[in-house]
Design a protein around this motif. Structure first.
Motif, short mmCIF file in Angstrom:
data_model
loop_
_atom_site.label_atom_id
_atom_site.label_comp_id
_atom_site.label_asym_id
_atom_site.label_seq_id
_atom_site.Cartn_x
_atom_site.Cartn_y
_atom_site.Cartn_z
N THR A 120 -51.15 10.01 -23.76
CA THR A 120 -50.18 8.92 -24.76
C THR A 120 -49.88 9.58 -25.93
O THR A 120 -50.15 10.52 -25.89
CB THR A 120 -51.23 7.52 -25.03
OG1 THR A 120 -51.83 7.68 -25.98
CG2 THR A 120 -51.75 6.83 -24.30
N ASP A 121 -49.08 9.23 -26.12
CA ASP A 121 -48.27 9.18 -27.74
C ASP A 121 -49.35 9.37 -28.85
O ASP A 121 -49.29 10.40 -29.34
CB ASP A 121 -47.28 8.33 -28.10
CG ASP A 121 -46.11 8.86 -27.95
OD1 ASP A 121 -45.49 9.17 -27.11
OD2 ASP A 121 -45.75 7.10 -27.95
N GLU A 134 -45.13 4.56 -19.64
CA GLU A 134 -45.33 6.18 -20.16
C GLU A 134 -45.76 6.80 -21.27
O GLU A 134 -46.82 6.95 -22.22
CB GLU A 134 -44.46 4.78 -22.03
CG GLU A 134 -43.27 4.50 -22.09
CD GLU A 134 -42.60 3.82 -23.19
OE1 GLU A 134 -43.38 4.30 -24.40
OE2 GLU A 134 -42.04 2.79 -22.82
N THR A 135 -46.87 6.90 -19.54
CA THR A 135 -48.63 7.50 -20.16
C THR A 135 -48.54 9.02 -18.15
O THR A 135 -47.24 8.51 -17.71
CB THR A 135 -49.45 6.85 -19.73
OG1 THR A 135 -50.01 6.34 -19.05
CG2 THR A 135 -49.46 6.09 -20.91
N SER A 172 -46.67 1.25 -30.13
CA SER A 172 -45.47 2.58 -30.72
C SER A 172 -45.14 3.87 -31.44
O SER A 172 -47.01 3.69 -30.95
CB SER A 172 -45.24 1.82 -32.21
OG SER A 172 -46.27 1.89 -33.20
N LEU A 173 -44.53 4.72 -31.26
CA LEU A 173 -44.96 6.24 -31.45
C LEU A 173 -46.18 6.38 -32.21
O LEU A 173 -46.00 5.71 -33.62
CB LEU A 173 -43.44 6.51 -31.52
CG LEU A 173 -43.44 8.60 -31.29
CD1 LEU A 173 -44.02 8.76 -30.24
CD2 LEU A 173 -42.60 9.26 -32.37
N GLY A 174 -47.24 7.18 -30.95
CA GLY A 174 -48.42 7.85 -31.76
C GLY A 174 -49.28 6.92 -31.59
O GLY A 174 -50.49 7.07 -32.69
N LYS A 217 -52.55 5.09 -30.51
CA LYS A 217 -53.44 5.46 -28.87
C LYS A 217 -53.91 4.41 -28.02
O LYS A 217 -54.18 2.60 -28.89
CB LYS A 217 -54.00 5.82 -29.47
CG LYS A 217 -55.63 6.56 -28.50
CD LYS A 217 -56.68 7.62 -29.19
CE LYS A 217 -57.56 8.19 -28.08
NZ LYS A 217 -58.55 9.09 -28.76
#
Length: 454
Positions: A97-98, A62-63, A27-29, A31
């Motif tokens: 990442t996020d 998504e990286t 999820s967002l945030g 690591k």
């Protein structure tokens, strides 16, 4: 034959990462754990027997990849790099990442043979002297016949690419606002191909300041440096966030190197172009003896009464003059030579929309009437008047009561009551007249406004 270093989770859901690997979705945030990074490092021996060609691939969804392969860096999802020299090279893969940057364990690849074809084309030779050689570069001080000084500016809204760019301002000598101490004149940077693509910087005494590596991408004309940085003035360091990765090379010849870095401070984006010449060229340069070039009409001489007649049209007459807003309304004459070609040359930082609007609705008129010399200014429909006198020995016009057309609040707004005719022409009815409003004796530079007969 290929040697492939493949990293990541060895589970069936790798091929359908998004669809079925719920345990590893982030999820967002969040690591990623280093064990979740998916990437390959492939040495393709079918291209080079010594394993010089290495293909880097990031498969982590998504990286943003961050590759550091010793001789350079890359953020490409798939990148092909070439090691020209035999040796062991450490490749570090990281993923943005996020949740932040995640580092994988470094990987070492062994290259067993030199392949100097990768560094033996014209651009590599221009930059470094070629395999087995090295070449040093210094700032252009404006005295070598190549660039006016150490730096130029270019508008990011235009094209700023290899052999296709137009500087919109080129200060002479030092970079804009830089002292000699900021410039560190005499420092030099050296690009070597002796045993590897090594880069060093030295002070004027030859003492080493930095030592690292570099990579020239001859296809897209970029330069990446590691552990060493191109020469730059001290007072510009904080204005640019990227001094090392994929710097734009705009010009590279045997004698000249021009590199662009993007300004990223709160002043807004703008291209700084750093101008260098080869140290050998600088050390051996002998300037040609030439007469200084000045603009046509500079420092005009007039017969008695001629300037007055030019301004007014003669006894009992008056003549209207307007700012040349649709042509070339202003210039900076350094030692008699200007550089603007039209109103776009300094647009937004010099001439601007407000100036253009004022120019389209304002004029000045010089009159001779009943033995009196009068001056009327129409500033956006508001007329004011006064008298004027001419000093024929100096070409100065003194306005009693009014100045030239104004743009209050603008840094170029002329507020002096004494203006100088800096350029004038026999065919003034088509070429106009240039009024100097301020003079900088340190740079022998006039700020001049161009008035024409409508």
């Amino acid at each position: 034959m290929k040697t492939i270093y493949k990293f990541g989770l060895m589970v069936l859901c790798i091929a359908a990462f998004f669809a079925s690997c719920d345990d590893h979705e982030n999820s967002l945030g969040d690591k990623l754990d280093p064990s979740e990074l998916q990437y390959t490092i492939e040495q393709d021996y079918s291209i080079d027997e010594g394993g010089n060609t290495v293909i880097l691939t990031n498969n982590t969804p998504e990286t943003v990849p961050v590759w550091n392969y010793g001789t350079g860096r890359s953020n490409r999802a798939v990148d092909t790099i070439h090691f020209a020299f035999a040796g062991d090279y450490t490749i570090q893969f990281s993923a943005m990442t996020d949740g932040g940057l995640v580092d994988a364990d470094p990987v070492t690849v062994s290259v067993t043979q030199d392949n100097l074809n990768y560094v033996n084309d014209e651009l590599w030779i221009f930059l470094s002297g070629g395999p087995g050689h090295e070449k040093s570069w210094v700032f252009d001080n404006g005295q070598y016949g190549l660039a006016p000084g150490a730096m130029s500016y270019a508008d990011p809204s235009g094209v700023v690419e290899w052999n296709d760019f137009t500087p919109n301002w080129e200060p002479e000598g030092n970079a804009n606002g830089s002292t000699d101490e900021d410039m560190h004149w005499g420092n030099y940077m050296t690009f070597s191909l002796i045993g590897g693509p090594y880069m060093t910087t030295h002070d004027s005494e030859g003492n080493e300041l930095e030592s690292g590596t570099y990579y020239l991408d001859k296809e897209v004309h970029t330069l990446t440096t590691t552990d060493a940085t191109i020469l730059r003035p001290d007072n510009f360091i904080q204005n640019v966030s990227n001094w090392n990765n994929n710097l734009k090379i705009l010009t590279l010849t045997e004698d000249q190197l021009r590199i662009a870095t993007l300004r990223t401070n709160d002043e807004g984006e703008w291209w700084y172009i750093w101008n260098y010449v080869s140290k050998e060229y600088a050390d051996n340069y002998v300037p040609e003896e030439t007469e200084p070039e000045v603009d046509e009409g500079f420092e005009p001489t007039f017969e008695p009464g001629e300037l007055l007649e030019m301004l007014t049209g003669g006894i009992g007459s008056g003549r209207i003059w307007e700012l040349d807003g649709n042509g070339n309304p202003l210039d900076w004459l350094a030692s008699g030579a200007g550089w603007t070609v039209d109103h776009t040359s300094s647009y937004s930082w010099g001439w601007d929309d407000n100036w253009a609007a004022i120019a389209s609705n304002s004029w000045i008129r010089f009159d001779q009437w009943n033995g009196t010399q009068t001056y009327t200014r129409n500033q956006d429909g508001v007329e004011t008047s006064g008298t004027f006198t001419i000093n024929e020995a100096t070409n100065e016009i003194t306005l009693d009561g009014e100045t030239l057309i104004q743009n209050e609040g603008h840094w170029m707004n002329p507020t002096t009551n004494t203006i100088t005719v800096v350029k004038a022409f026999d065919d003034f009815d088509t070429q106009g007249i240039w009024f100097g409003t301020s003079y900088n004796p340190d740079s022998d530079e006039w700020l001049v406004f161009h008035y024409i007969i409508p």
